[in-house]
Structures are given as structure tokens and as C-alpha cells.
Design a protein around this motif. Structure first.
Motif, PDB file in Angstrom:
ATOM      1  N   ARG A  37       0.836  -1.204   0.000  1.00 17.27           N
ATOM      2  CA  ARG A  37       0.000   0.000   0.000  1.00 17.27           C
ATOM      3  C   ARG A  37       0.874   1.259   0.000  1.00 17.27           C
ATOM      4  NH1 ARG A  37      -2.384   3.510  -1.658  1.00 17.27           N
ATOM      5  NH2 ARG A  37      -3.885   4.824  -0.586  1.00 17.27           N
ATOM      6  N   LEU A  38       1.893   1.239   0.846  1.00 17.26           N
ATOM      7  CA  LEU A  38       2.741   2.434   0.957  1.00 17.26           C
ATOM      8  C   LEU A  38       3.554   2.673  -0.320  1.00 17.26           C
ATOM      9  CD1 LEU A  38       3.964   2.107   4.674  1.00 17.26           C
ATOM     10  CD2 LEU A  38       2.301   3.731   3.754  1.00 17.26           C
ATOM     11  N   GLU A  44      -6.121   2.467  -2.278  1.00 17.38           N
ATOM     12  CA  GLU A  44      -6.865   2.504  -1.024  1.00 17.38           C
ATOM     13  C   GLU A  44      -8.106   1.619  -1.117  1.00 17.38           C
ATOM     14  OE1 GLU A  44      -5.852   3.507   1.702  1.00 17.38           O
ATOM     15  OE2 GLU A  44      -7.651   3.460   2.950  1.00 17.38           O
ATOM     16  N   LEU A  58      -9.868   3.765   9.976  1.00 16.35           N
ATOM     17  CA  LEU A  58      -9.418   5.154   9.890  1.00 16.35           C
ATOM     18  C   LEU A  58     -10.482   6.008  10.564  1.00 16.35           C
ATOM     19  CD1 LEU A  58      -7.256   7.088   8.869  1.00 16.35           C
ATOM     20  CD2 LEU A  58      -8.517   7.291   6.730  1.00 16.35           C
ATOM     21  N   LEU A  60     -11.385   9.796  13.062  1.00 17.43           N
ATOM     22  CA  LEU A  60     -11.290  11.249  12.872  1.00 17.43           C
ATOM     23  C   LEU A  60      -9.862  11.781  12.894  1.00 17.43           C
ATOM     24  CD1 LEU A  60     -14.114  13.101  14.815  1.00 17.43           C
ATOM     25  CD2 LEU A  60     -13.968  12.517  12.413  1.00 17.43           C
ATOM     26  N   HIS A  61      -9.062  11.319  13.843  1.00 17.57           N
ATOM     27  CA  HIS A  61      -7.731  11.908  14.040  1.00 17.57           C
ATOM     28  C   HIS A  61      -6.594  11.062  13.495  1.00 17.57           C
ATOM     29  CE1 HIS A  61      -9.924  14.534  16.695  1.00 17.57           C
ATOM     30  NE2 HIS A  61     -10.315  13.501  17.408  1.00 17.57           N
ATOM     31  N   ALA A  62      -6.819   9.788  13.353  1.00 18.06           N
ATOM     32  CA  ALA A  62      -5.735   8.880  12.959  1.00 18.06           C
ATOM     33  C   ALA A  62      -6.334   7.505  12.697  1.00 18.06           C
ATOM     34  CB  ALA A  62      -4.700   8.794  14.083  1.00 18.06           C
ATOM     35  N   TYR A  63      -5.459   6.515  12.528  1.00 16.34           N
ATOM     36  CA  TYR A  63      -5.927   5.131  12.449  1.00 16.34           C
ATOM     37  C   TYR A  63      -6.277   4.664  13.860  1.00 16.34           C
ATOM     38  CZ  TYR A  63      -4.001   4.954   7.731  1.00 16.34           C
ATOM     39  OH  TYR A  63      -3.741   5.188   6.410  1.00 16.34           O
ATOM     40  N   ILE A 107      -2.954   5.464  16.039  1.00 11.55           N
ATOM     41  CA  ILE A 107      -1.993   4.527  15.442  1.00 11.55           C
ATOM     42  C   ILE A 107      -1.536   4.999  14.063  1.00 11.55           C
ATOM     43  CG2 ILE A 107      -1.847   2.163  14.503  1.00 11.55           C
ATOM     44  CD1 ILE A 107      -1.682   2.376  17.594  1.00 11.55           C
ATOM     45  N   LEU A 109      -0.198   3.838  10.356  1.00 10.26           N
ATOM     46  CA  LEU A 109      -0.243   2.659   9.483  1.00 10.26           C
ATOM     47  C   LEU A 109       1.120   1.982   9.419  1.00 10.26           C
ATOM     48  CD1 LEU A 109      -1.580   0.835   7.352  1.00 10.26           C
ATOM     49  CD2 LEU A 109      -1.029   2.582   5.637  1.00 10.26           C
TER      50      LEU A 109
ATOM     51  N   ASN B  14      -6.729  12.365   5.602  1.00  5.71           N
ATOM     52  CA  ASN B  14      -5.810  11.764   6.569  1.00  5.71           C
ATOM     53  C   ASN B  14      -4.572  11.327   5.806  1.00  5.71           C
ATOM     54  OD1 ASN B  14      -8.673  11.133   7.800  1.00  5.71           O
ATOM     55  ND2 ASN B  14      -7.209  11.053   9.473  1.00  5.71           N
ATOM     56  N   ARG B  15      -3.413  11.614   6.371  1.00  5.58           N
ATOM     57  CA  ARG B  15      -2.172  11.216   5.704  1.00  5.58           C
ATOM     58  C   ARG B  15      -2.072   9.691   5.737  1.00  5.58           C
ATOM     59  NH1 ARG B  15       2.049  15.193   7.700  1.00  5.58           N
ATOM     60  NH2 ARG B  15       2.198  13.816   9.498  1.00  5.58           N
ATOM     61  N   LEU B  16      -1.785   9.110   4.594  1.00  6.44           N
ATOM     62  CA  LEU B  16      -1.787   7.647   4.475  1.00  6.44           C
ATOM     63  C   LEU B  16      -0.850   6.989   5.489  1.00  6.44           C
ATOM     64  CD1 LEU B  16      -2.401   4.962   2.996  1.00  6.44           C
ATOM     65  CD2 LEU B  16      -0.489   5.505   1.468  1.00  6.44           C
ATOM     66  N   GLY B  19      -1.913   8.607   9.279  1.00  7.35           N
ATOM     67  CA  GLY B  19      -3.297   8.937   9.604  1.00  7.35           C
ATOM     68  C   GLY B  19      -3.525  10.351  10.086  1.00  7.35           C
ATOM     69  N   VAL B  21      -4.364  14.171  10.427  1.00 10.39           N
ATOM     70  CA  VAL B  21      -5.283  15.027   9.682  1.00 10.39           C
ATOM     71  C   VAL B  21      -4.482  16.144   8.997  1.00 10.39           C
ATOM     72  CG1 VAL B  21      -7.228  16.632   9.871  1.00 10.39           C
ATOM     73  CG2 VAL B  21      -7.183  14.535  11.249  1.00 10.39           C
ATOM     74  N   GLU B  57      -3.625   9.879  -4.582  1.00 13.43           N
ATOM     75  CA  GLU B  57      -3.537   8.459  -4.889  1.00 13.43           C
ATOM     76  C   GLU B  57      -2.242   8.165  -5.666  1.00 13.43           C
ATOM     77  OE1 GLU B  57      -5.689   6.165  -3.591  1.00 13.43           O
ATOM     78  OE2 GLU B  57      -4.238   4.744  -4.364  1.00 13.43           O
ATOM     79  N   GLY B  62      -2.450  10.778   0.772  1.00 14.05           N
ATOM     80  CA  GLY B  62      -3.598  10.959   1.672  1.00 14.05           C
ATOM     81  C   GLY B  62      -4.765  10.075   1.302  1.00 14.05           C
ATOM     82  N   VAL B  63      -5.652   9.867   2.270  1.00 17.22           N
ATOM     83  CA  VAL B  63      -6.866   9.084   2.049  1.00 17.22           C
ATOM     84  C   VAL B  63      -8.054   9.825   2.651  1.00 17.22           C
ATOM     85  CG1 VAL B  63      -5.784   6.818   1.898  1.00 17.22           C
ATOM     86  CG2 VAL B  63      -6.341   7.748   4.138  1.00 17.22           C
ATOM     87  N   ASP B  64      -9.234   9.383   2.224  1.00 18.13           N
ATOM     88  CA  ASP B  64     -10.491   9.981   2.715  1.00 18.13           C
ATOM     89  C   ASP B  64     -10.517  11.495   2.546  1.00 18.13           C
ATOM     90  OD1 ASP B  64     -11.494   7.529   3.284  1.00 18.13           O
ATOM     91  OD2 ASP B  64     -11.942   7.946   5.379  1.00 18.13           O
TER      92      ASP B  64
END
Lengths: 563, 103
Positions: A37-38, A44, A58, A60-63, A107, A109, B14-16, B19, B21, B57, B62-64
Motif C-alpha cells: 500500500r505504501l 486505497e 481510519l 477522525l484523528h488517525a488510524y 496509530i 499505518l 488523513n495522511r496515508l 493517519g 489530519v 492516490e 492521503g486518504v479519505d
């Protein structure tokens, strides 16, 4: 792998080489998927279902990473590892959930494979905590210890864990699937609001068997589980569940997420038709291949053998002396301590709901203290309850006072289990991407308003549960007083329900009236309590009993009189 | 330029990798602070969001990604909805966490 097994603790399932290899392979598989993925090899869209199968959301703030605590039971070694992970990869705390699991909110990723490796070192993982699979099976937090227990639900929850983990038919169900088991006279696992609720029982011959309820659930369309079969013998346990899941897999809707749970299937198909379909499938499956071999049950039961209890008198004079000398301790014992099946022992609930606190949150330092206390006082084992507390299940009555003193020193000695301060609250809009309103601030304000321990005792058994959206992770539908956060043109409002009940007399609460503002909500709850106290016939009449007797009228009148 | 009704928009993701913001900044770069976010009309936001999605992408950044409404309060830009207010700051129940902690 630097493996640190939990050791020969009470009530902990010990991985064998197959379990360990399976979890290790899944960690390695996910590590490669994260790398892909990275590097951009996976989009995604391709990656999202994969990360969800590994408990990674995922928010609001992070994973957010949800860790499975199988049937809510873990060892002190495992809890210490969770604390270490929280310090190393998160922000020094974790959140215990209504599914008896633990969530980290911050968290990265790129750190996730290392976290899963660390979990695997102590026989833990994040599998089956997300996705359309059979989720972590939940059970009574007093399992294996409760005086009213008939059958030990851990044995069958563990059988289900092994049966479902790699089951090819159950990886892509129409929707998530939640199973709860209770083997005691009192239902502490809310079995009838699960997709499948199991009551483990014994027949006249002393043989174990199960009563099956199917189609319960909360969320947008709350349903109480319907009785599908009064008695399923132990040897048919897996076959009957498989039959239910096959019927669901075949007929469950995949075209509409809001109609995909089994509760909708049971409702739309009709109970009799659903039962007939299950029985037909069961008849096909029943046979040697699906027979649950008593030898397997016996082998798994050895993992949950009782710890080496000492031969103690039924009661403790040391406990009675300490209670007489310390009223705060006596109150904690009266509220947070339950009867144990072994003479001289007790079950202690550690409340994660201090007045004004965040329900279910524990700092990593607190986790370390609890792990130490579990080793010192409860054979190195502890449980997470679905009401977001921790339980030390095997404490000598003689040692309760020492335990409480140590808990109190780290703000874990709150005496409110089952009382109005023992509020369930989902993470709500403070963390959750699905939420419409915040749940935690309201829980904090209510618990602060009712902080007085004597007032809480006077009010008695009264559960408040708060959800920040209609998905109902906070179980508000089955609360004596339920609160649902809603968004009205960008402003948070709170809809109050009354009369819900999560026990075997299961009931879905009724909406009391129009939603109130955040500012009005705490006063509204207090008004409901005052009406209850003014109307009850005596201290033994619970809130639910008074409500059933006097109806909604007096409560509505008090809250909405000025409208 | 604001929309005819005066509403401005910003773009978030969110940064891939971690995560965190992030917001689309003035020069098309992603920034971590809402104070540095570009404020766009609805039409500008629609165009910028489509371009940002494609770029994010491609870059695995980033995602979402989505656009949200912003209003002006006492001369300062503020997300209209509570969800984005919390995203720009952190949990309202833990002021020691999130972007508000670093402020």
C-alpha cells in the motif's frame, strides 16, 4: 519470534503451535500488504478491506487499531504488553470497548505490523475485530467464577474462536456477526441483543447444552433475539451454529447495508420459516464431521481449569473488620464485589468510570498497576466487561482491602458498578468517524453530577448508556435510561429513551420525547431520577419497576412541562 | 472568493502513512494546521478536491479526502460542523491530545 507466552495462568487459553503459526503468518501477510500500500502497489480501495480484516480503521484523528480480547479474558502479561504498545505506538492510553476489546486511537499505518508482531509475542491479535465475519465472541465477565454459573462459557467461546477464525464460508458474510454466551443464571452478557445469543445450560442428566436466540441486535433497527431452539446438545453445538450461518449466508441481503444483518432476515423471513430453514440445514450437516467431539471439549476445558484455590472459610473476619473500620471500603465491597463460587474468594470489579472520567479509558500506567494487581491477587488473570470495566475474578476476601487501597491510589477504586455512575459511552464524535454527536462529555457531566457515592447507592441499580450515533455501540436501546446523540443542522441534540433492559428480561427503551440540547441533557437525567425517587414504593423497587408501574407520564411531564 | 451565499470551503484528508489530519494549503501543498488551509469557493473546492484526490492516490499521500464548509467567526475561519472542528483540534475531552496540544 521472541515468544512470551502468558504462562500457566488461570483461565487463559494457551496457544499451541498451530495457533502461533497462524497468527504469525497473518502478521507477516499484513506486513507485506502495508508495504504494498505504501509503495502504491495497492490502491486505497483495494487496501481498505484488508486493513479492516486486521482491525485497523481510519477514524477522525488517525488510524484506530482494535485488539481482540477473546471473550474478554486476558493475562497480566498480555495487559502489560498492551500498556507497552500504548506507550510506544500510541499516546499512553487505551479504550476498553463494549465488545470486551481494546482500542488505540492514534496509530500510524506504518507502525501497525510492528504492533501486530508485539501482540503475537503474547498470543494476541486484531483479527475478527472488524469486517463482515464472526466477530470476537463475548461472554459473562464473571465466567468461571460466578456463584450462579452453570456452564463455563469460555470453553465454548474458545471453540467458536477456533472454528470461525479460518472458516472459508464465514469470511465474507452479508454483514458482521456477533455471538454472546452466558452460562449463568443471571445474564451479564446481554445475549438477546446479539446476532446469536447462547444460554449454556445443563439438562437433568447434567449434560451441557444450549438455548439459541437469533436475530437480536441494536443499531438502526433494534430487535430482541428470538428463541429458535430451546435445547441443542453439546455435540451439535457447532453443527447448529453452522446451519444458522449457512442460512444467513444464503438468504442475508448484500444489496443494502441497512438490511444486511441477520435480525432483518429473521424478521422478514418470519421466525417459523427461518427455523425451518435452519432445521433443514442442520439435518443435512448433522453427522460425524460436525459432531463436537467430547475429547476436544475436554482438552479445551483443561485450559480453563480452576486456579489452585486455597481451602478457605466461607467468610472472612479480616474483611468484616476492614469494612467496619473504613466506610468507603465497605461501600466499594457492597457495590463492586460479587459472590464467588469458591469459599473465601470474591469477584472484584475495577470501575473505569471515575466521576467526570472517560468511560472505558485506562492509562498505560493504570494498565500496569492492574496487571500487577492481577498477578498479586487474582492468579495473573483479568477480564474486560462489556460495560467497559475490568474484573479481577478470583480475589481472596482476606485481601480485598489491600487490593482496594492500591486501586484507590491510582484512581481505580470508584464504587459504582451497576449504579448510575457506571455509564457506558461509545467514543462518539470525539474520535469516531461515524458519530453524529459526542457521547463522552455527556457521560462525564452525568457522572460528575451523581458523584456522591451515597446518592448513587440511594438511587440503586440504574444503567445509563450513551451512543453518539444510531449504530448504538453505546447500547443505548437497552439502557434503563438511554441517550442517543443526534445532529440537527450542525448542533448536537440528545434523544432520551427509558425502560431498556439488557438482561434476560430484554427490552428496548421507548423514546421519552423530543431530543434535548447538550446543556439540557444532564438536568433532564436528574429530573428523571427525581421523579423515580419520588414515585418508587421503596428502596427495593428498581427504576425499571417504577417505570413499569407509573408509566412514562410523570417523567414526560417533568421534563417537557415547560414546552 | 466565497460562494454566493458566502460559504467558504476547505479540503481535508488523513495522511496515508500515519493517519494525521491534513488540509490542502494555499499552494496546493498539504499542511497540518487548519490555520494554513486554503479557503475556497464551492466551485474552487470541487475542482481542487478532484485534483487533490488524483494526486494523493498517485503520491500515496492521503486518504479519505473531502471538502467541508467554513464560516467566519470574529474574523477567524472556523469549520461549520462539529466534526471538522474536532478534526482541526483534537478530542474535546482530551485537550492534551491532537493538534490543540501542540498549539
Amino acid at each position: 519470534m521472541n515468544h512470551i507466552a502468558p504462562g500457566a495462568r488461570a483461565g487463559i487459553y494457551h496457544y499451541d503451535e498451530i495457533d502461533r503459526r497462524f497468527v504469525g503468518e497473518r502478521v507477516e501477510q499484513f506486513r507485506r500488504q502495508v508495504e504494498r500500500r505504501l509503495s502504491g502497489e495497492l490502491t486505497e480501495e483495494e487496501f481498505k478491506p484488508i486493513r479492516l480484516m486486521n482491525g485497523l480503521y481510519l477514524q477522525l484523528h488517525a488510524y484506530m487499531l482494535r485488539i481482540a480480547v477473546p471473550y474478554g479474558v486476558m493475562s497480566a502479561v498480555q495487559l502489560r504488553k498492551l500498556a507497552e504498545i500504548g506507550r510506544t505506538y500510541d499516546k499512553g492510553y487505551g479504550h476498553f470497548t463494549t465488545r470486551q476489546n481494546l482500542q488505540y486511537n492514534w496509530i500510524k499505518l506504518e507502525d501497525t505490523p510492528a504492533i501486530l508482531n508485539a501482540l503475537a509475542d503474547v498470543d494476541m491479535h486484531a483479527l475478527q475485530t472488524s469486517g463482515n465475519c464472526v466477530r470476537n465472541v463475548t461472554t459473562d465477565q464473571f465466567v468461571g467464577a460466578a456463584k450462579d454459573e452453570v456452564v463455563d462459557g469460555r470453553v465454548y467461546a474458545e471453540i467458536l474462536r477456533q472454528w470461525t477464525s479460518l472458516h472459508p464460508e464465514f469470511t465474507y458474510l452479508p454483514r458482521k456477526f456477533k455471538i454472546a454466551i452466558s452460562g449463568a443464571a443471571s445474564d451479564r452478557a446481554a445475549v438477546r441483543v446479539h446476532d446469536v445469543g447462547l444460554l449454556a445450560r445443563r439438562n437433568e442428566a447434567g449434560e451441557a447444552g444450549f438455548t439459541f436466540y437469533v436475530g437480536g441486535g441494536l443499531g438502526r433497527s433494534p430487535f430482541i433475539g428470538k428463541l429458535v431452539r430451546e435445547w441443542v446438545a453439546e455435540e451439535d453445538f457447532v453443527a447448529y451454529l453452522e446451519a444458522i450461518l449457512r442460512v444467513y449466508n444464503q438468504y442475508g441481503r448484500r444489496d443494502n447495508i441497512y438490511k444486511a444483518r441477520i435480525k432483518i432476515l429473521v424478521h422478514e423471513l418470519g421466525l417459523e420459516k427461518f427455523k425451518a430453514e435452519v432445521e433443514e440445514e442442520f439435518a443435512r450437516l448433522r453427522g460425524p464431521k460436525y459432531r463436537l467431539d467430547p475429547a476436544i471439549v475436554a482438552e479445551i476445558r483443561t485450559h480453563f481449569a480452576p486456579p489452585p484455590f486455597e481451602d478457605l472459610p466461607e467468610t472472612s473476619s479480616a474483611l468484616e473488620r476492614a469494612k467496619a473500620e473504613n466506610p468507603a471500603f465497605a461501600n466499594w465491597v457492597a457495590v463492586n464485589v460479587a459472590e464467588h463460587k469458591a469459599p473465601g474468594y470474591a469477584i472484584a470489579t475495577i470501575s473505569l468510570k471515575p466521576p467526570g472520567g472517560i468511560p472505558g479509558d485506562a492509562s498505560c500506567d493504570q494498565m500496569d498497576v492492574i496487571a500487577d494487581l492481577a498477578e498479586q491477587y487474582s492468579f495473573g488473570e483479568l477480564r474486560v466487561s462489556h460495560v467497559q470495566n475490568i474484573v479481577l475474578a478470583h480475589v481472596k476476601q482476606d485481601e480485598l482491602y489491600a487490593l482496594w487501597q492500591k486501586l484507590d491510589a491510582v484512581n481505580l477504586g470508584t464504587a459504582n458498578a451497576g449504579l448510575i455512575g457506571d455509564i457506558i459511552a461509545c467514543p462518539g464524535l470525539d474520535y469516531c468517524a461515524l458519530a453524529n454527536a459526542r457521547a463522552i462529555p455527556l457521560a462525564q457531566a452525568i457522572s460528575a453530577r451523581f458523584a456522591d457515592p451515597l446518592r448513587q447507592r440511594t438511587i440503586g441499580e440504574l444503567g445509563i448508556k450513551i451512543s453518539g450515533c444510531i449504530n448504538a455501540c453505546g447500547h443505548h436501546h437497552v439502557a434503563a435510561i438511554g441517550i442517543l446523540g443526534v445532529d440537527k443542522k450542525g448542533t448536537e441534540f440528545y434523544q432520551i429513551t427509558v425502560g431498556g433492559d439488557p438482561t434476560l428480561t430484554t427490552a428496548i427503551g421507548d423514546i421519552l420525547g423530543p431530543a434535548v440540547t447538550e446543556h439540557e441533557a444532564v438536568d433532564a437525567i436528574e429530573a428523571i431520577v427525581e421523579v423515580y425517587l419520588a414515585n418508587r414504593t421503596g428502596e427495593s423497587e428498581r427504576f425499571l419497576d417504577t417505570l413499569a408501574r407509573v408509566g412514562h407520564g410523570p417523567f414526560k411531564e417533568r421534563i417537557y412541562a415547560a414546552d | 472568493m466565497p460562494s454566493p451565499d458566502g460559504t467558504l470551503h476547505a479540503i481535508t484528508a488523513n495522511r496515508l502513512r500515519d493517519g494525521v489530519v491534513v488540509f490542502l494549503g494555499a499552494a496546493g501543498a498539504w499542511v497540518e494546521s487548519f490555520a494554513d488551509a486554503a479557503l475556497l469557493t464551492e466551485a474552487e473546492a470541487t475542482t481542487a478536491l478532484a485534483a487533490a484526490k488524483a494526486q494523493a492516490e498517485r503520491d500515496q499521500f492521503g486518504v479519505d479526502l473531502y471538502a467541508f464548509e467554513v464560516e467566519s467567526e470574529n474574523g477567524a475561519a472556523l469549520p461549520v460542523k462539529m466534526r471538522e472542528r474536532i478534526r482541526t483540534l483534537g478530542p474535546s475531552v482530551r485537550l492534551d491530545l491532537g493538534k490543540q496540544a501542540a498549539a
